[in-house]
Design a protein around this motif. Sequence first.
Motif, mmCIF file in Angstrom:
data_model
loop_
_atom_site.group_PDB
_atom_site.id
_atom_site.type_symbol
_atom_site.label_atom_id
_atom_site.label_comp_id
_atom_site.label_asym_id
_atom_site.label_seq_id
_atom_site.Cartn_x
_atom_site.Cartn_y
_atom_site.Cartn_z
ATOM 1 N N HIS A 111 0.835 -1.214 0.000
ATOM 2 C CA HIS A 111 0.000 0.000 0.000
ATOM 3 C C HIS A 111 0.864 1.256 0.000
ATOM 4 O O HIS A 111 0.566 2.234 -0.702
ATOM 5 C CB HIS A 111 -0.925 -0.019 1.217
ATOM 6 C CG HIS A 111 -1.880 1.133 1.268
ATOM 7 N ND1 HIS A 111 -2.848 1.345 0.301
ATOM 8 C CD2 HIS A 111 -2.002 2.164 2.153
ATOM 9 C CE1 HIS A 111 -3.530 2.433 0.594
ATOM 10 N NE2 HIS A 111 -3.037 2.944 1.710
ATOM 11 N N LYS A 112 1.951 1.208 0.761
ATOM 12 C CA LYS A 112 2.868 2.353 0.845
ATOM 13 C C LYS A 112 3.495 2.652 -0.520
ATOM 14 O O LYS A 112 3.537 3.810 -0.957
ATOM 15 C CB LYS A 112 3.964 2.034 1.878
ATOM 16 C CG LYS A 112 4.963 3.152 2.128
ATOM 17 C CD LYS A 112 5.907 2.767 3.263
ATOM 18 C CE LYS A 112 6.763 1.574 2.886
ATOM 19 N NZ LYS A 112 7.719 1.199 3.966
ATOM 20 N N HIS A 113 3.946 1.616 -1.213
ATOM 21 C CA HIS A 113 4.555 1.797 -2.538
ATOM 22 C C HIS A 113 3.506 2.209 -3.583
ATOM 23 O O HIS A 113 3.814 2.977 -4.501
ATOM 24 C CB HIS A 113 5.265 0.522 -2.977
ATOM 25 C CG HIS A 113 6.545 0.273 -2.255
ATOM 26 N ND1 HIS A 113 7.641 1.108 -2.347
ATOM 27 C CD2 HIS A 113 6.910 -0.729 -1.406
ATOM 28 C CE1 HIS A 113 8.637 0.644 -1.611
ATOM 29 N NE2 HIS A 113 8.220 -0.469 -1.023
ATOM 30 N N LEU A 114 2.292 1.710 -3.436
ATOM 31 C CA LEU A 114 1.215 2.100 -4.355
ATOM 32 C C LEU A 114 0.913 3.590 -4.233
ATOM 33 O O LEU A 114 0.720 4.284 -5.239
ATOM 34 C CB LEU A 114 -0.054 1.296 -4.057
ATOM 35 C CG LEU A 114 -0.238 -0.034 -4.795
ATOM 36 C CD1 LEU A 114 -1.487 -0.735 -4.304
ATOM 37 C CD2 LEU A 114 -0.319 0.171 -6.311
ATOM 38 N N LYS A 115 0.866 4.099 -2.996
ATOM 39 C CA LYS A 115 0.599 5.525 -2.773
ATOM 40 C C LYS A 115 1.679 6.373 -3.425
ATOM 41 O O LYS A 115 1.388 7.373 -4.088
ATOM 42 C CB LYS A 115 0.522 5.814 -1.275
ATOM 43 C CG LYS A 115 -0.804 5.411 -0.626
ATOM 44 C CD LYS A 115 -0.810 5.656 0.857
ATOM 45 C CE LYS A 115 -0.900 7.143 1.172
ATOM 46 N NZ LYS A 115 -1.008 7.372 2.641
ATOM 47 N N ARG A 116 2.939 5.959 -3.249
ATOM 48 C CA ARG A 116 4.050 6.701 -3.863
ATOM 49 C C ARG A 116 3.967 6.681 -5.379
ATOM 50 O O ARG A 116 4.216 7.678 -6.051
ATOM 51 C CB ARG A 116 5.377 6.083 -3.435
ATOM 52 C CG ARG A 116 5.762 6.379 -1.981
ATOM 53 C CD ARG A 116 7.062 5.680 -1.642
ATOM 54 N NE ARG A 116 7.423 5.853 -0.254
ATOM 55 C CZ ARG A 116 8.407 5.185 0.349
ATOM 56 N NH1 ARG A 116 9.136 4.330 -0.345
ATOM 57 N NH2 ARG A 116 8.669 5.390 1.623
ATOM 58 N N PHE A 117 3.579 5.509 -5.920
ATOM 59 C CA PHE A 117 3.467 5.338 -7.366
ATOM 60 C C PHE A 117 2.422 6.287 -7.947
ATOM 61 O O PHE A 117 2.660 6.962 -8.961
ATOM 62 C CB PHE A 117 3.100 3.879 -7.687
ATOM 63 C CG PHE A 117 2.810 3.629 -9.151
ATOM 64 C CD1 PHE A 117 3.838 3.529 -10.068
ATOM 65 C CD2 PHE A 117 1.507 3.506 -9.602
ATOM 66 C CE1 PHE A 117 3.582 3.296 -11.420
ATOM 67 C CE2 PHE A 117 1.229 3.266 -10.928
ATOM 68 C CZ PHE A 117 2.272 3.165 -11.850
#
Length: 305
Positions: free
Chosen positions: A294-300
């Motif tokens: 979820h953290k990497h998705l938000k950054r993406f």
Amino acid sequence: MTERNVTYIILDGHVELEKYRFLYFVILLTGYILIMCSNSTIVCLIVIHKNLHEPMFIFIAALLINSVIFSTGVFPKLLIDFLSEKQIISYPACLFQIFVFYSLSGSEFLLLAAMAFDRYVSICKPLQYHTIMRKTTVSVFLVLAWVLPACHLAVPVIGNTNQKLCSFTLKGIFCNNSVNYIFCVSSRALLMFGLVVLFNMSLLPMLFILFTYAMIVIIAYRSCREVKKKALQTCLPHLLVLINYSFLLTFDMIIVRLESDISKTARFVMTLQMITYNPFCNPIIYGLKMKEIHKHLKRFFVKAK
């Protein structure tokens, strides 16, 4: 029906296709694109970010790749059928579709079983985790998850290749176990082997998963708050996917068994739900429930803006 020595099966499960063919096509094409994009995005994030190169995330990536292949085995043919005058499929292609559909379904359960084992070792035997869950172990689990169901399904599919057909009409929109109803004589040996496949590829992994998570719950209940939180965060998404897929397998069995007792519209809706729900929900469940993903998705998505 037979044309030029090729046997064709009529797919008679479509509902009011003449009236809604373009609506069906647009909805299913949109769904297929969303499935491909959402699953592929999370797989790419797992491949790109080194902190996600852990067994748990590798298994998640494998599960999502499995969903992409599964959808590709069903959706393109459905989209072609929606725009075609005749909804037919050659008998060899029908058997191949059955092989892809059920072997990948079995792979889904085995991958979930591998995830359950990974979570069990992580939570119940944390000091031995890196010793047990080595790269070799993960690789063996991945190979077995795809090879075992394929080997199991190859036997009945090859066995049915030369079966004599007394009907050329399937009450469905793609090929599944309902093909057994169009054979003149069903092979008792192949039907028995089908039950063995069902037990080995779905029921046995499911029992293993439930047993494993029961052990995790017992250990977490006796442990500190941090262990309970870790168990809940990492096990809940896997359990949600297992519950979803178990319902879909039950749907498939109901659709096949209730061949004449279920309306055509209900069969059509249930079948569409069966092939779209899990491939669409898996990336949502893992994208929202797994904190690291979820953290990497938000950054993406922030960078995309």
